[in-house]
Design a protein around this motif. Structure first.
Motif, PDB file in Angstrom:
ATOM      1  N   GLY A 149       2.394   1.889  -3.282  1.00 24.04           N
ATOM      2  CA  GLY A 149       1.400   2.143  -4.314  1.00 24.04           C
ATOM      3  C   GLY A 149       0.836   3.549  -4.224  1.00 24.04           C
ATOM      4  N   LEU A 150      -0.433   3.671  -4.592  1.00 22.55           N
ATOM      5  CA  LEU A 150      -1.034   4.993  -4.705  1.00 22.55           C
ATOM      6  C   LEU A 150      -1.111   5.712  -3.360  1.00 22.55           C
ATOM      7  CD1 LEU A 150      -2.168   6.733  -6.978  1.00 22.55           C
ATOM      8  CD2 LEU A 150      -4.434   5.778  -6.495  1.00 22.55           C
ATOM      9  N   SER A 151      -1.278   4.973  -2.254  1.00 21.31           N
ATOM     10  CA  SER A 151      -1.376   5.622  -0.944  1.00 21.31           C
ATOM     11  C   SER A 151      -0.136   6.451  -0.639  1.00 21.31           C
ATOM     12  CB  SER A 151      -1.574   4.576   0.160  1.00 21.31           C
ATOM     13  OG  SER A 151      -2.862   4.038   0.132  1.00 21.31           O
ATOM     14  N   GLY A 152       1.015   5.928  -0.992  1.00 22.82           N
ATOM     15  CA  GLY A 152       2.256   6.623  -0.675  1.00 22.82           C
ATOM     16  C   GLY A 152       2.605   7.745  -1.626  1.00 22.82           C
ATOM     17  N   HIS A 153       1.820   7.912  -2.703  1.00 19.35           N
ATOM     18  CA  HIS A 153       2.177   8.905  -3.725  1.00 19.35           C
ATOM     19  C   HIS A 153       0.987   9.729  -4.196  1.00 19.35           C
ATOM     20  CE1 HIS A 153       6.124   7.009  -4.094  1.00 19.35           C
ATOM     21  NE2 HIS A 153       5.489   5.847  -4.068  1.00 19.35           N
ATOM     22  N   LEU A 154      -0.160   9.580  -3.548  1.00 19.84           N
ATOM     23  CA  LEU A 154      -1.362  10.216  -4.080  1.00 19.84           C
ATOM     24  C   LEU A 154      -1.212  11.725  -4.190  1.00 19.84           C
ATOM     25  CD1 LEU A 154      -4.254   9.717  -5.047  1.00 19.84           C
ATOM     26  CD2 LEU A 154      -5.018  10.029  -2.681  1.00 19.84           C
ATOM     27  N   ASP A 155      -0.598  12.348  -3.202  1.00 17.43           N
ATOM     28  CA  ASP A 155      -0.446  13.802  -3.228  1.00 17.43           C
ATOM     29  C   ASP A 155       0.489  14.273  -4.340  1.00 17.43           C
ATOM     30  OD1 ASP A 155       1.623  12.478  -1.797  1.00 17.43           O
ATOM     31  OD2 ASP A 155       2.265  14.391  -0.948  1.00 17.43           O
ATOM     32  N   GLU A 156       1.251  13.358  -4.901  1.00 13.74           N
ATOM     33  CA  GLU A 156       2.186  13.719  -5.969  1.00 13.74           C
ATOM     34  C   GLU A 156       1.548  13.644  -7.346  1.00 13.74           C
ATOM     35  OE1 GLU A 156       5.151  10.768  -5.318  1.00 13.74           O
ATOM     36  OE2 GLU A 156       5.308  11.263  -3.196  1.00 13.74           O
ATOM     37  N   THR A 157       0.374  13.018  -7.426  1.00 12.39           N
ATOM     38  CA  THR A 157      -0.216  12.794  -8.748  1.00 12.39           C
ATOM     39  C   THR A 157      -1.689  13.179  -8.828  1.00 12.39           C
ATOM     40  OG1 THR A 157      -0.302  11.152 -10.541  1.00 12.39           O
ATOM     41  CG2 THR A 157      -0.951  10.403  -8.339  1.00 12.39           C
ATOM     42  N   TRP A 158      -2.293  13.619  -7.720  1.00  3.97           N
ATOM     43  CA  TRP A 158      -3.717  13.946  -7.683  1.00  3.97           C
ATOM     44  C   TRP A 158      -3.886  15.287  -6.985  1.00  3.97           C
ATOM     45  CZ3 TRP A 158      -8.117  12.432  -4.043  1.00  3.97           C
ATOM     46  CH2 TRP A 158      -9.350  12.440  -4.711  1.00  3.97           C
ATOM     47  N   THR A 186     -10.874  -5.178  -4.330  1.00  4.28           N
ATOM     48  CA  THR A 186     -11.216  -4.000  -5.130  1.00  4.28           C
ATOM     49  C   THR A 186      -9.997  -3.222  -5.590  1.00  4.28           C
ATOM     50  OG1 THR A 186     -12.773  -2.137  -5.175  1.00  4.28           O
ATOM     51  CG2 THR A 186     -11.478  -2.419  -3.187  1.00  4.28           C
ATOM     52  N   PHE A 187      -8.788  -3.803  -5.414  1.00  7.75           N
ATOM     53  CA  PHE A 187      -7.537  -3.173  -5.842  1.00  7.75           C
ATOM     54  C   PHE A 187      -6.802  -4.045  -6.846  1.00  7.75           C
ATOM     55  CE2 PHE A 187      -8.075  -1.703  -1.421  1.00  7.75           C
ATOM     56  CZ  PHE A 187      -8.044  -0.332  -1.622  1.00  7.75           C
ATOM     57  N   THR A 188      -5.965  -3.418  -7.682  1.00 12.12           N
ATOM     58  CA  THR A 188      -4.948  -4.192  -8.383  1.00 12.12           C
ATOM     59  C   THR A 188      -3.951  -4.707  -7.350  1.00 12.12           C
ATOM     60  OG1 THR A 188      -3.736  -2.129  -8.800  1.00 12.12           O
ATOM     61  CG2 THR A 188      -5.141  -2.965 -10.578  1.00 12.12           C
ATOM     62  N   ASP A 189      -3.203  -5.713  -7.710  1.00  5.29           N
ATOM     63  CA  ASP A 189      -2.306  -6.347  -6.736  1.00  5.29           C
ATOM     64  C   ASP A 189      -1.275  -5.381  -6.172  1.00  5.29           C
ATOM     65  OD1 ASP A 189      -2.161  -9.427  -8.676  1.00  5.29           O
ATOM     66  OD2 ASP A 189      -3.657  -8.722  -7.239  1.00  5.29           O
ATOM     67  N   ASP A 190      -0.842  -4.390  -6.982  1.00  7.67           N
ATOM     68  CA  ASP A 190       0.160  -3.433  -6.513  1.00  7.67           C
ATOM     69  C   ASP A 190      -0.460  -2.213  -5.844  1.00  7.67           C
ATOM     70  OD1 ASP A 190      -0.889  -2.108  -8.693  1.00  7.67           O
ATOM     71  OD2 ASP A 190       0.983  -2.049  -9.839  1.00  7.67           O
ATOM     72  N   MET A 191      -1.780  -2.178  -5.741  1.00 11.41           N
ATOM     73  CA  MET A 191      -2.519  -1.086  -5.111  1.00 11.41           C
ATOM     74  C   MET A 191      -2.241   0.270  -5.754  1.00 11.41           C
ATOM     75  SD  MET A 191      -2.909  -2.106  -1.059  1.00 11.41           S
ATOM     76  CE  MET A 191      -4.218  -0.890  -0.809  1.00 11.41           C
ATOM     77  N   TRP A 192      -1.991   0.266  -7.054  1.00 14.08           N
ATOM     78  CA  TRP A 192      -1.872   1.509  -7.811  1.00 14.08           C
ATOM     79  C   TRP A 192      -3.183   1.881  -8.491  1.00 14.08           C
ATOM     80  CZ3 TRP A 192       1.320   5.566  -8.286  1.00 14.08           C
ATOM     81  CH2 TRP A 192       2.574   5.478  -7.673  1.00 14.08           C
ATOM     82  N   GLN A 205       0.828  -1.202   0.000  1.00 15.23           N
ATOM     83  CA  GLN A 205       0.000   0.000   0.000  1.00 15.23           C
ATOM     84  C   GLN A 205       0.865   1.257   0.000  1.00 15.23           C
ATOM     85  OE1 GLN A 205      -3.109   0.105   2.956  1.00 15.23           O
ATOM     86  NE2 GLN A 205      -3.473   2.298   2.681  1.00 15.23           N
ATOM     87  N   ALA A 206       1.905   1.265   0.813  1.00 16.28           N
ATOM     88  CA  ALA A 206       2.769   2.455   0.895  1.00 16.28           C
ATOM     89  C   ALA A 206       3.520   2.700  -0.401  1.00 16.28           C
ATOM     90  CB  ALA A 206       3.755   2.289   2.053  1.00 16.28           C
ATOM     91  N   LEU A 263      -0.932   4.550   8.438  1.00 19.47           N
ATOM     92  CA  LEU A 263      -0.036   3.777   7.579  1.00 19.47           C
ATOM     93  C   LEU A 263       1.402   4.197   7.826  1.00 19.47           C
ATOM     94  CD1 LEU A 263       0.305   1.772   5.163  1.00 19.47           C
ATOM     95  CD2 LEU A 263       0.108   3.768   3.662  1.00 19.47           C
ATOM     96  N   ALA A 264       1.643   5.501   7.902  1.00 18.62           N
ATOM     97  CA  ALA A 264       2.993   6.014   8.094  1.00 18.62           C
ATOM     98  C   ALA A 264       3.597   5.555   9.412  1.00 18.62           C
ATOM     99  CB  ALA A 264       2.969   7.544   8.030  1.00 18.62           C
ATOM    100  N   TYR A 265       2.810   5.611  10.479  1.00 17.69           N
ATOM    101  CA  TYR A 265       3.350   5.278  11.791  1.00 17.69           C
ATOM    102  C   TYR A 265       3.451   3.780  12.019  1.00 17.69           C
ATOM    103  CZ  TYR A 265       3.698  10.083  13.282  1.00 17.69           C
ATOM    104  OH  TYR A 265       4.096  11.395  13.398  1.00 17.69           O
ATOM    105  N   LEU A 266       2.552   3.001  11.457  1.00 15.54           N
ATOM    106  CA  LEU A 266       2.669   1.552  11.600  1.00 15.54           C
ATOM    107  C   LEU A 266       3.882   1.015  10.860  1.00 15.54           C
ATOM    108  CD1 LEU A 266      -1.064   0.433  11.340  1.00 15.54           C
ATOM    109  CD2 LEU A 266       0.372   0.544  13.385  1.00 15.54           C
ATOM    110  N   LEU A 267       4.269   1.678   9.762  1.00 14.23           N
ATOM    111  CA  LEU A 267       5.465   1.286   9.024  1.00 14.23           C
ATOM    112  C   LEU A 267       6.708   2.030   9.504  1.00 14.23           C
ATOM    113  CD1 LEU A 267       4.086   1.096   5.363  1.00 14.23           C
ATOM    114  CD2 LEU A 267       4.634  -0.804   6.896  1.00 14.23           C
ATOM    115  N   ASP A 268       6.532   2.993  10.414  1.00 15.69           N
ATOM    116  CA  ASP A 268       7.639   3.847  10.867  1.00 15.69           C
ATOM    117  C   ASP A 268       8.376   4.440   9.661  1.00 15.69           C
ATOM    118  OD1 ASP A 268       9.207   5.164  12.698  1.00 15.69           O
ATOM    119  OD2 ASP A 268      10.609   3.501  12.979  1.00 15.69           O
TER     120      ASP A 268
END
Length: 679
Positions: free
Chosen positions: A85-94, A378-384, A82-83, A124-129
């Motif tokens: 994929g799109l979750s980690g980059h959404l602000d860069e492309t949307w 409901t996601f592609t495997d890479d969550m993009w 998830q990180a 997500l950010a804090y669980l992955l540190d």
């Protein structure tokens, strides 16, 4: 499965640059605050568990503060996917959550999308540190904390809607728990004082009116920490102004699919009570309304309201993936109807909160079913890329107006923002909040294994630091090993959820078999725990049949739902920045009837293989089932949508075939509910 291609080079650049760029874009004072906030707090200690203060009724359980439970094993891999994929980059492309967001002081979207994104990005950010993701989240937090109005209002001044602030409140609660930032509680106190003063003249309306329970949940959270009695007054006011969900479900009238004509969408009535009370996301969020109010009322009728609502949704709109149909409004039981992704993650959050309040093991069963099927399905495997609507019987992903009750033709595309962008902003909370809810504290100062996945828990129980390590491949395997390691020998109760489907489950403590592991309950083990103690659960995973629409049959194995994977031909519709929109067309037949019944289901062959880094992907799926079937030529698709399932049992003269079924999420085109062949 042919997957959308990643733009690897540009993403690597973002991975290297985004964290430092996000911090550099903050004012100098905010950068200092950011450094102070991050310093030594994240892993140093989870904040304490606060129980309900009087006059609140006690909960059965209490969610542990964010950061107390951290993912391991396949769940950690899933959060990393998830990180990356799109979750980690959404602000860069949307642009809706980019630098010009109104929640960053810009002139862009100032409604729900920034808070939605933060509500999932932050955990997500804090669980992955992950410092890069923390910096992205901190920008939203910092702007909100440093731009409170003199009267106590928060958020962009261009929009005074109560609803998006309810989402920001949830995000700030998580931030406070994981960092201990001392600025959060005073800000919440000032905001709630403003809200209590203002609501009588500017009452809840449309979305906020139907989602009042989210606001109330945070007010109760703050009351348990400050004891300010005006917060109880606020919760009562929110309840009075909010929609009466319990009254709707005490006399539930929406037993058929809701149409645009019924709710008068063409007459501009989309925000009228009729439309909003049958709206899928509102109903998903409302599942926790009765339990939240029960904390204030203490009334058993309010505690029962949760099950009354869920039973009605299952009876009239239930689907085999654990969800109810809503595309966009309640849509009946035909598994060719869809469920909105926002509804999936909001239903999960409601189940997590309701499980804590009520302590009912069956709620954990439903939470697992949705988390292990509908969420990844409901996601592609890479969550993009994601869908707006998913269907249990999904035979094509394309630009058709059917079968949606009130949605548009892009509804089941995989992409950046198919149909509407709310899900693009909101889906990020699903996996992180599920992780945070795996373990809870009990009302009598013990620990609760609420739902199962690999994780590590660090908390304090009766004044003693306790570390719990859960090693398991569940839900793909039935063995769960729990190592209990208190800093000193300590006596406390440990409750273990035994799922309602788990016939002949067993529990061992240090190798000794407990006398009972009754299904559908929390089994309590109270003893003096010492470092090195081990609890072993064995949850037998046997194929079972579940009856559905027109007496159709679905095959489950424990919490996993299985589907027939239709051949997939992925066709790119258009590029969308760092991702793309995709259609998927069938490349193999799908119209099968199963030769299975309750009498023969135990004969279904199970094949297990090792878990891959992406356990919900079709390639390398860790478990499959083999079933006998025959084609049913009369069952067809029109405009890319499978016709309603014929009434079972059915007859077919076609030759018998052996089908391989895979976990629901592994098949992006799939049949999940089948006609039953006549024996």
């Amino acid at each position: 499965m042919k997957k959308p291609e990643a733009k690897a080079n540009s993403r690597r650049r973002f991975l290297k640059q985004a964290g430092s760029a996000a911090i550099a874009s903050l004012p100098l004072s905010s950068r200092h605050a950011l450094a102070d906030t991050f310093a030594a707090r994240v892993l140093a200690r989870p904040s304490q568990v606060f129980k309900n203060r009087s006059p609140m009724a006690p909960n059965a359980f209490y969610l542990l503060p964010l950061g107390s439970v951290r993912p391991k094993g396949w769940l950690l891999n899933q959060l990393r996917i998830q990180a990356h994929g799109l979750s980690g980059h959404l602000d860069e492309t949307w642009a809706d959550v980019g630098n010009n967001s109104g929640w960053l002081g810009g002139t862009g979207d100032s409604w729900e999308r920034g808070p939605y994104y933060l509500d999932g990005l932050l955990p997500l950010a804090y669980l992955l540190d992950d410092d890069r993701l923390k910096a992205k989240a901190q920008r939203y937090v910092e702007w909100t904390l440093t731009h409170q109005a003199a009267d106590g209002m928060i958020g962009p001044s261009s929009n005074n809607d109560w609803w998006p602030r309810m989402v920001m409140l949830k995000a700030l609660v998580q931030y406070s728990e994981v960092t201990g930032d001392p600025r959060v509680l005073p800000l919440l106190s000032r905001y709630f004082a403003y809200q209590l003063k203002t609501l009588p003249d500017r009452p809840l309306r449309d979305w906020g009116k139907f989602r009042w329970q989210d606001n109330a949940l945070v007010a109760i959270w703050l009351y348990n920490r400050t004891g300010d009695p005006s917060l109880v007054d606020l919760v009562r006011l929110l309840h009075r102004q909010g929609f009466d969900w319990q009254a709707q479900y005490a006399d539930f009238k929406y037993t058929q699919p809701v149409t645009a004509e019924m709710i008068k969408l063409n007459e501009g009535q989309g925000l009228a009570d009729l439309a909003l009370s049958t709206h899928g996301v509102n109903n998903g969020q409302a599942l926790k309304a009765a339990p939240v109010w029960a904390m204030v009322s203490g009334a058993e009728i309010d505690r029962r309201g949760f099950h009354q609502m869920l039973a009605a949704l299952d009876t009239y709109h239930g689907l085999p993936n654990g969800m109810f149909s809503c595309d966009e409004h309640l849509a009946g039981r035909n598994p060719s109807q869809g469920s909105e992704l926002c509804t999936v993650v909001e239903t999960m959050f409601s189940l997590e909160q309701s499980l804590a309040i009520l302590g009912d093991a069956s709620i954990g069963d439903r939470l697992e079913q949705i988390a292990f099927n509908a969420l990844p399905g409901t996601f592609t495997d890479d969550m993009w890329a994601h869908q707006y609507n998913q269907e249990p019987n999904q035979v094509e992903v394309s630009l058709h107006r059917k079968p949606w009750t009130t949605d548009g033709p892009e509804s089941n595309l995989y992409g950046l923002e198919p149909n509407f962008g709310c899900c693009t902003a909101n889906y990020h909370q699903g996996w992180p909040k599920f992780t945070a809810a795996l373990w809870m504290a009990s009302h009598d100062d013990g620990l609760v294994a609420a739902v199962y996945s690999p994780c590590e828990v660090n908390t304090t129980v009766r004044g003693v630091a306790v570390r719990v390590s859960v090693d398991t491949d569940y839900p793909f395997r039935g063995a769960v090993r729990i190592a209990i390691n208190p800093a000193a020998a300590s006596t406390f109760p440990l409750r273990l959820r035994v799922p309602g489907w788990a016939e002949d489950a067993t529990i061992k403590v240090n190798g000794r078999l407990l006398p009972s592991a009754e299904k559908g309950t929390f089994v309590q083990v109270e003893r003096q725990w010492k470092s090195g103690d081990v609890v072993e659960l064995q949850l037998p995973l046997q194929p079972t049949l579940v009856r559905g629409y027109n007496e159709s049959i679905s095959v489950n194995r424990g919490p996993l739902v299985f589907s027939y994977p239709i051949g997939e031909d992925w066709v790119k519709l258009r590029d969308r920045g760092m991702t793309a929109d995709w259609q998927v067309f069938p490349s193999s037949p799908w119209n099968y009837a199963l030769a299975a019944s309750e009498r023969t289901v135990r004969d279904i062959r199970v094949k297990e293989t090792s878990l891959d880094a992406s356990p919900f992907a079709r390639e390398g799926t860790p478990v499959t089932l083999e079933v006998e079937a025959r084609k049913l030529p009369s069952w067809r698709a029109v405009d890319g949508v499978a016709d309603p399932i014929p009434q079972s049992p059915v007859s077919s003269d076609e030759p018998s075939e052996r089908l391989t079924l895979v976990p629901y999420a592994a098949a992006k085109l799939r049949i999940t509910a089948f006609p039953e062949l006549k024996g």
